[in-house]
Scaffold this motif. Structure first.
Motif: not given
Length: 161
Positions: A56-71, A85-94
């Motif tokens: 779901l996070v990736m779907l949002v980012l594929w739609e619009r690449d730069e997003v504020m965490v609050s948005d 924590p979800l974003l931290k794990r995804m960042e660790a996954m690069q």
């Protein structure tokens, strides 16, 4: 007259009993359908090495690449305690990068990494695979719109109380 009162009381009891049956609950139909949907996605996303919330996070980012965490949280209906924590794990996954906004350090921006952009191509087959398990497209679109309307009404109700 006494028989009429008993018949009315009996009808009311049946109605109350039916109202409290699990299978008659809209919330349970939605909950169990959501569980079933997540289970199907889990299988499909296994080859991408991501979970459903990560998808779901990736779907949002594929739609619009730069997003504020609050948005991102607003769009996904997730609070920061779940999203961070979800974003931290995804960042660790690069898959993405998180950076502080230069204009306002309280804001955190999320953007795709190269791996995150590349994953989009591999994920293109997911919606098509899912459609094979669903009713005809017209019904799916109608159901989606009904659920959006229901969600809107429920959110308005929860904010009013």
């Amino acid at each position: 007259m006494h028989l009429m009162a008993n018949a009315t009381t009996s009808k009311a009891a049946v109605t109350i009993d039916q109202a409290l049956m699990l299978e008659n609950q809209l919330c349970f139909a939605m909950y169990s359908a959501s569980l079933a949907m997540t289970k199907v996605y889990k299988k499909m996303l296994k080859s991408l090495d991501i979970t459903y919330p990560q998808y779901l996070v990736m779907l949002v980012l594929w739609e619009r690449d730069e997003v504020m965490v609050s948005d991102l949280g607003n769009k996904l209906f997730l609070d920061s305690g779940t999203l961070t924590p979800l974003l931290k794990r995804m960042e660790a996954m690069q898959l993405l990068h998180r950076t502080r906004d230069v204009a306002d350090e309280r804001r955190v921006l999320v953007r795709l990494s190269e791996d995150g952009r590349a994953l989009r191509l591999r994920a293109m087959a997911v919606p098509e695979k899912l459609m094979c398990s669903l009713p005809p497209l017209e019904q799916v679109v109608q159901l989606r719109e009904q659920l959006k309307s229901l969600r809107k009404g429920l959110l308005e109700e929860s904010e009013a109380t």
